[in-house]
Design a protein around this motif. Sequence first.
Motif, PDB file in Angstrom:
ATOM      1  N   UNK A  57     -57.856  19.888  41.408  1.00 39.68           N
ATOM      2  CA  UNK A  57     -56.979  18.747  41.680  1.00 39.68           C
ATOM      3  C   UNK A  57     -57.753  17.606  42.341  1.00 39.68           C
ATOM      4  N   UNK A  58     -57.560  16.402  41.813  1.00 41.72           N
ATOM      5  CA  UNK A  58     -58.306  15.242  42.310  1.00 41.72           C
ATOM      6  C   UNK A  58     -57.958  14.901  43.760  1.00 41.72           C
ATOM      7  N   UNK A  59     -56.865  15.444  44.272  1.00 39.05           N
ATOM      8  CA  UNK A  59     -56.484  15.181  45.668  1.00 39.05           C
ATOM      9  C   UNK A  59     -57.557  15.670  46.638  1.00 39.05           C
ATOM     10  N   UNK A  60     -58.338  16.667  46.220  1.00 42.00           N
ATOM     11  CA  UNK A  60     -59.397  17.199  47.093  1.00 42.00           C
ATOM     12  C   UNK A  60     -60.660  16.321  47.083  1.00 42.00           C
ATOM     13  N   UNK A  61     -60.662  15.299  46.235  1.00 42.76           N
ATOM     14  CA  UNK A  61     -61.770  14.327  46.219  1.00 42.76           C
ATOM     15  C   UNK A  61     -63.116  14.980  45.879  1.00 42.76           C
ATOM     16  N   UNK A  62     -63.072  16.069  45.115  1.00 43.71           N
ATOM     17  CA  UNK A  62     -64.303  16.741  44.709  1.00 43.71           C
ATOM     18  C   UNK A  62     -64.897  17.656  45.768  1.00 43.71           C
ATOM     19  N   UNK A  63     -64.191  17.854  46.885  1.00 44.05           N
ATOM     20  CA  UNK A  63     -64.728  18.662  47.985  1.00 44.05           C
ATOM     21  C   UNK A  63     -65.039  20.084  47.535  1.00 44.05           C
ATOM     22  N   UNK A  64     -64.145  20.668  46.727  1.00 44.25           N
ATOM     23  CA  UNK A  64     -64.309  22.071  46.325  1.00 44.25           C
ATOM     24  C   UNK A  64     -65.009  22.230  44.970  1.00 44.25           C
ATOM     25  N   UNK A  65     -65.614  21.161  44.465  1.00 44.89           N
ATOM     26  CA  UNK A  65     -66.337  21.275  43.194  1.00 44.89           C
ATOM     27  C   UNK A  65     -67.563  22.174  43.314  1.00 44.89           C
ATOM     28  N   UNK A  66     -68.186  22.160  44.480  1.00 47.88           N
ATOM     29  CA  UNK A  66     -69.413  22.955  44.659  1.00 47.88           C
ATOM     30  C   UNK A  66     -69.342  23.885  45.864  1.00 47.88           C
ATOM     31  N   UNK A  67     -68.176  24.021  46.435  1.00 48.34           N
ATOM     32  CA  UNK A  67     -67.999  24.905  47.593  1.00 48.34           C
ATOM     33  C   UNK A  67     -66.650  25.604  47.456  1.00 48.34           C
ATOM     34  N   UNK A  68     -66.535  26.798  47.977  1.00 47.77           N
ATOM     35  CA  UNK A  68     -65.290  27.558  47.877  1.00 47.77           C
ATOM     36  C   UNK A  68     -64.539  27.559  49.208  1.00 47.77           C
ATOM     37  N   UNK A  69     -63.208  27.703  49.156  1.00 46.96           N
ATOM     38  CA  UNK A  69     -62.479  27.944  50.409  1.00 46.96           C
ATOM     39  C   UNK A  69     -63.063  29.176  51.111  1.00 46.96           C
ATOM     40  N   UNK A  70     -62.979  29.212  52.435  1.00 46.33           N
ATOM     41  CA  UNK A  70     -63.636  30.281  53.201  1.00 46.33           C
ATOM     42  C   UNK A  70     -63.185  31.661  52.730  1.00 46.33           C
TER      43      UNK A  70
END
Length: 679
Positions: free
Chosen positions: A424-437
Amino acid sequence: MHIEVSSDFKKHTKRAVLAIVLFFVVFLLMICLGLGIAFTMLYFALFLSVNAHDYRVILLGITIAGSAVILLIFLFKFMFQKSVSVTEGMIQIYPSQHPKLFKMIEEIAAEVKTDMPKKVFISSQVNASVFYNSSFWSMLMPVRKNLIIGYGLVNLTTEQELKGILAHEFGHFSQDSMKVGSYVYNCNRIVFNLVYENSSFENVVRKVSNLHLFFLVVVGFSLLIMRLYQFILKGLYKVINLTHLSLSREMEFHADAVATNIVGSEIMGITLARLDLSDFADQSSIDFLNSKYKQGFKFENFYRIQSQVLKILGEKKKHAFNDRFPIVTIDEIYSNNKSRLNIKDQWASHPTMKERIQAINKLGITKELGSNIPATHLFSDTKKIEETLTKQFYKEHELIDLKFIDINDEMNLFSEYYQSLTFNSAYNGFFNSINPVIEKPEYQPISEEVTFDSLFTDEQVAMVKLYQALDYDYRDINFLATEKHSIKTFDFDGVKYKKKQASGLLDSLSKEKEALKNKVNAHEALIYNFFYQKAQQNNVFDDWNSRYDFYIEMDKFYDRGFEATSKMENALSFMQESLTLEVLQSNLRALHPKEIEFKAHLIKLEELELYKNIISEEQKKKVHDYIENKSSYLIGEKWNEPVLNLLFECIRLTPAIHSDLFFSVKKTLLDYQVNKLKK
């Protein structure tokens, strides 16, 4: 037009020519020596056969003669290689068909002061290139070059941009150093044939040598000479290609300079900067086409989709636009690359895009920008061309079996497809290369002033990218410091370091990396606590928590799948060696317990509801067939090819299936958080 050739260009041309001369001198000496040895062996074999009074001496003579013949075949088999056609899938075009395009080509050729191409072809690629006949005779006689224009490139550029790219190729037309490439190509063909294309030839030699002890000794002598020749040729291959690749990089700079003198620095820079995005749009369109093909559908015109996909991707990446064409800046190209380490790639045939654009801007050539007319206007009857090239994506019989997708549905279907592959674009690409803990932190209440948007700002995304780049840099520098390699120097933060200085650099980077890692971990914990708190406030905590637990479970399941697959790959490494039947059977027995473990994991995979829902029927069938297979991998002394292929296919599929499952679970969790917990 006269473009001054740089001193580096001249230097690398001389080196490349000297390397080729060295190759041919050494190779001719090797041929002469090989002929001398072979004819000496034949003479000795004839002498033995004529003067022998014992059948064993006659047998020895025949063996020596056979060994000489084997050596002669090895030395000259490269001359009988089959040439592969490079025009497959291309369509030759003519001035009468596309007068506007050929008028432009003639203008460029006149301005560059070089010959017109012998033939012009169009292909489906996002590229343009020069090729010519690289046969043995092309090294002795002048050969006119041919031009390939990728229609995928035409479809994603303006007329002026295409002119710049074609002018770059005509820059190559004008380079006498292109001739060096013909010599290098033929040198490589010789080396590759003699060093690597030997499996069937050597198998025959081994079978002959196993017939008798005489054969083993005498044929072994020829094999020893062949191995020595291969060792020398490998060394020559490295010298030739490293010098040619250095020249190739200089040739690219020179061709860019030619093009820039025709269209100007601004147009040329814009054109090159968009190429990566155009490639991505093309590949995304092909992937979309393939996804619909698997569902039994086809498209009438691939290029209509391709141009729309470029527009969609440009908008999602927030690029400015010039009519329907995104404008990509050099800063945007490298915004995702936070690496501070620079290692010169000796095996690169092209300079980096950054180096090319910087060199173009340095020329500072100003020209009229011209209009934004799409380059497709240079072609007549584009609809026919586009539909003809689209048909190449399908086999002839499939064009009848597949159903057309309605034009009005194409982009809606692509949007759905694209959304299914992205977070989802709402995350601004934050999770494109990292996973939730994965390791849940202890819950800490957070201020109500912390909002969803404040957690995923550009600064937070940049922090993650910065840490990941530093982590990769640290690993690479550790490799430079501890492992054996040929790299003597590297740059970090613009400072040149020697290999022996790498350890000291690691010490200073370690503290920086640890501090940045702590910041990232703290922010990840804050994100977790935000959703934890929101889930409680919105009375959906149990639902959210169960989804999060499933996400963690699938992450661990992914790791177990990777481990089981790695064990199988390691256990199968013996298949890359030439072994006796007894050793093969022993290795297969050792493989059995690991295969039981691997199949047990796949059985658990089959039981997952998620696996049943999202994995294709074709993949599920292959996995199930492998699990059920009880046949041996060996039948007598031969491999059971169908069963062996099924094993390797399943090993290849397993990581991909786990990736698809984990992506699906991660996307589901992230979508849930946006839909239920954002506010």
